[in-house]
Design a protein around this motif. Structure first.
Motif, PDB file in Angstrom:
ATOM      1  N   THR A  47       0.833  -1.202   0.000  1.00 41.79           N
ATOM      2  CA  THR A  47       0.000   0.000   0.000  1.00 41.79           C
ATOM      3  C   THR A  47       0.865   1.247   0.000  1.00 41.79           C
ATOM      4  N   ARG A  48       1.943   1.229   0.787  1.00 47.00           N
ATOM      5  CA  ARG A  48       2.853   2.372   0.821  1.00 47.00           C
ATOM      6  C   ARG A  48       3.464   2.606  -0.556  1.00 47.00           C
ATOM      7  N   LYS A  49       3.873   1.524  -1.219  1.00 43.62           N
ATOM      8  CA  LYS A  49       4.478   1.632  -2.538  1.00 43.62           C
ATOM      9  C   LYS A  49       3.479   2.205  -3.530  1.00 43.62           C
ATOM     10  N   ILE A  51       0.875   4.148  -2.834  1.00 43.56           N
ATOM     11  CA  ILE A  51       0.639   5.552  -2.464  1.00 43.56           C
ATOM     12  C   ILE A  51       1.753   6.436  -2.996  1.00 43.56           C
ATOM     13  N   GLU A  52       2.994   5.987  -2.904  1.00 42.87           N
ATOM     14  CA  GLU A  52       4.129   6.769  -3.416  1.00 42.87           C
ATOM     15  C   GLU A  52       4.052   6.919  -4.931  1.00 42.87           C
ATOM     16  N   GLN A  53       3.668   5.869  -5.622  1.00 43.31           N
ATOM     17  CA  GLN A  53       3.533   5.953  -7.074  1.00 43.31           C
ATOM     18  C   GLN A  53       2.459   6.970  -7.465  1.00 43.31           C
ATOM     19  N   LYS A  55       1.439   9.550  -5.660  1.00 42.57           N
ATOM     20  CA  LYS A  55       1.915  10.884  -5.318  1.00 42.57           C
ATOM     21  C   LYS A  55       2.858  11.428  -6.368  1.00 42.57           C
ATOM     22  N   THR A  56       3.772  10.601  -6.847  1.00 42.98           N
ATOM     23  CA  THR A  56       4.730  11.077  -7.851  1.00 42.98           C
ATOM     24  C   THR A  56       4.073  11.311  -9.203  1.00 42.98           C
ATOM     25  N   SER A  57       3.046  10.557  -9.514  1.00 41.62           N
ATOM     26  CA  SER A  57       2.372  10.771 -10.801  1.00 41.62           C
ATOM     27  C   SER A  57       1.468  12.000 -10.769  1.00 41.62           C
TER      28      SER A  57
END
Length: 181
Positions: A47-49, A51-53, A55-57
């Protein structure tokens, strides 16, 4: 009357209980059952991974330009049409009790400047002045309270010979005249 009120209250109570039991969709199975799969939380590595994807997109890069500039703000004054009275009505006129008083101030000033006798003021709300010193004489006109007149004779009698601001001469009862403005 009391019976009718109790009947209405009972009917409302029945409707409320029915709506609670049936639910908002009209389905009697409005109860919620928990799902069997556990929901992912922010503590999971997957889930963290994810969420980071996301956010960066979503986050804009420094080298990217916005595709379109925001439209300019339009002021409310330019959007509001000018108010036009559709039915303006007739022109205003003075009410009957004030009719003829437009030039009264000017005539009173003229009387004060040209008077050779003392200036007296009418104390009644509307007082007639006459052609002679009796109530049986013809009425020449009527003057309102505060109207200035010039005394043309003695001011200590019961009738005083006067001239009004319009130049009309006659007699007015002394009880309605005063030297105080």
């Amino acid at each position: 009357m009391i019976r009718l009120g109790l009947l209405v209250l009972a009917l409302l109570a029945v409707i409320a209980v029915t709506m609670i039991a049936v639910g908002p969709d009209g389905d009697s199975t409005a109860t919620v059952t928990p799902t069997e799969e556990p929901r992912p939380t922010a503590q999971d590595p997957e889930t963290r991974k994810l969420i980071e994807q996301i956010k960066t997109s979503i986050a804009p890069n420094d080298d990217t330009q916005p595709e379109e500039a925001a439209p300019a703000v339009v002021q409310a004054e330019s959007q509001t049409p000018q108010r036009v009275d559709r039915f303006p009505g007739p022109p205003l006129r003075p009410s009957p009790e004030h009719e003829g008083k437009e030039g009264q101030q000017d005539r009173a000033e003229d009387l004060r400047s040209t008077a050779s006798g003392p200036i007296l003021y009418v104390t009644g709300s509307r007082v007639n002045f006459r052609a002679g010193p009796t109530t049986s004489d013809r009425v020449i006109g009527a003057l309102g309270e505060g109207a200035p007149v010039e005394a043309l004779g003695p001011t200590d009698g019961s009738w005083i010979r006067i001239r009004d601001a319009e130049g009309r001469e006659g007699y007015m009862s002394g009880q309605f005249l005063s030297p105080a403005e």
